[in-house]
Design an enzyme around this catalytic site. Structure first.
Site, PDB file in Angstrom:
ATOM      1  N   GLU A 290       4.171 -10.252  15.529  1.00 53.71           N
ATOM      2  CA  GLU A 290       3.525 -10.739  16.755  1.00 53.71           C
ATOM      3  C   GLU A 290       3.932 -12.200  16.983  1.00 53.71           C
ATOM      4  O   GLU A 290       4.279 -12.587  18.092  1.00 53.71           O
ATOM      5  CB  GLU A 290       2.012 -10.592  16.616  1.00 53.71           C
ATOM      6  CG  GLU A 290       1.259 -10.734  17.923  1.00 53.71           C
ATOM      7  CD  GLU A 290      -0.245 -10.493  17.743  1.00 53.71           C
ATOM      8  OE1 GLU A 290      -0.955 -10.607  18.733  1.00 53.71           O
ATOM      9  OE2 GLU A 290      -0.684 -10.233  16.591  1.00 53.71           O
TER      10      GLU A 290
ATOM     11  N   ARG B 280       0.810  -1.216   0.000  1.00 55.14           N
ATOM     12  CA  ARG B 280       0.000   0.000   0.000  1.00 55.14           C
ATOM     13  C   ARG B 280       0.848   1.273   0.000  1.00 55.14           C
ATOM     14  O   ARG B 280       0.370   2.325  -0.415  1.00 55.14           O
ATOM     15  CB  ARG B 280      -0.988  -0.027   1.167  1.00 55.14           C
ATOM     16  CG  ARG B 280      -2.135  -1.041   0.941  1.00 55.14           C
ATOM     17  CD  ARG B 280      -3.270  -0.818   1.923  1.00 55.14           C
ATOM     18  NE  ARG B 280      -2.800  -0.875   3.291  1.00 55.14           N
ATOM     19  CZ  ARG B 280      -2.754  -1.999   4.030  1.00 55.14           C
ATOM     20  NH1 ARG B 280      -3.181  -3.141   3.530  1.00 55.14           N
ATOM     21  NH2 ARG B 280      -2.297  -1.959   5.244  1.00 55.14           N
TER      22      ARG B 280
END
Lengths: 170, 170
Positions: free
Chosen positions: B95, B58
């Site tokens: 994560e 993006r």
């Protein structure tokens, strides 16, 4: 300006035996990028383009540039699952298996005149799917635009009847 | 022009409980895109930027637009294995597990003044890795630019001492 000088041949990418045409030297030169952009936009003259749809990820390099220079809306065409809102999708065949591309359901309106852009026309499978996807959304594909096409892969056979243009041919 | 009006909230994307900020309505509006681009380039004034590095995928939407408007070279930062030529890379923690980003080894020269761009500053893990990658290549990071930052995720803590700018904040 000879844009060919800004395309780098890389042997055996993405797999053994493939000669990859690398456009990053072109992106690194603001003058060559401006020249390519200017030529890509010239090809759209008089076609009434009001949306540019560009294909993830390398189509994004020039996609937003073309849309901005033409002063029209920009529609990213992405792999399945990457767009957050309601989508419409199109499945297409790969060498082994299938892939799916998507656009947002509100991205293209009936009657939109759409310029489709990607960096390379190879076998034409992705481009054909994008054409079908834009038409499914109600758009008219007025130009299918590439930086380069690899003629020995005959991708244009999959885009018969379409207005296909490329800056460079190999 | 209120650019906020062109950012769409999408609930539960990419996973349950997450509110996603969708920038595709902004891309669909040539006027809003031009306004955002103009503001992004104003933030770079006087910094001597000579390369723009933008993060897949993006970040690519505005990355090439910023580079083109500033008249400087464009460096795509990509996921591992996507760039065809010799690369330098940087691993960073997710994560669960790790990810790796790359740039071409010839993309950034010692002393280059680099503007890093991505669409969203969230936890800052990717942005921190891009900063380290640019500095590993010998570049000086003069601006880290975002369309928006999500303040509740404290991503700026990972970019201490850097010049961080964002058009929108949530």
């Amino acid at each position: 300006m000879d844009l060919n000088k800004y395309i780098r041949d890389v042997q055996n990418f993405p797999k053994q035996g493939v000669l990859f045409k690398d456009i990053t030297p072109l992106l690194l030169s603001p003058e060559a990028t401006e020249e390519a952009l200017s030529q890509l936009c010239q090809q759209a003259e008089g076609l009434g383009v009001n949306k540019v749809a560009a294909v993830e990820s390398r189509g994004f390099f020039f996609g937003s540039l073309i849309a901005n220079k033409l002063g029209v809306g920009y529609v990213p065409v992405r792999k399945k699952g990457k767009l957050p809102y309601t989508t419409i999708s199109m499945e297409y065949a790969l060498e082994y298996g299938t892939d799916t591309i998507e656009i947002h359901a509100d991205a293209i309106q009936k009657g939109d005149k759409v310029l489709i852009h990607d960096d390379v026309l190879a076998t034409g499978g992705t481009a054909e799917a994008v054409v079908k996807l834009v038409e499914k959304a109600g758009g008219e594909v007025v130009l299918v635009s590439f930086l380069m096409k690899l003629n020995f892969l005959h991708g244009e056979d999959k885009l018969k009847g379409k207005n296909v243009k490329s800056l460079l041919e190999y």
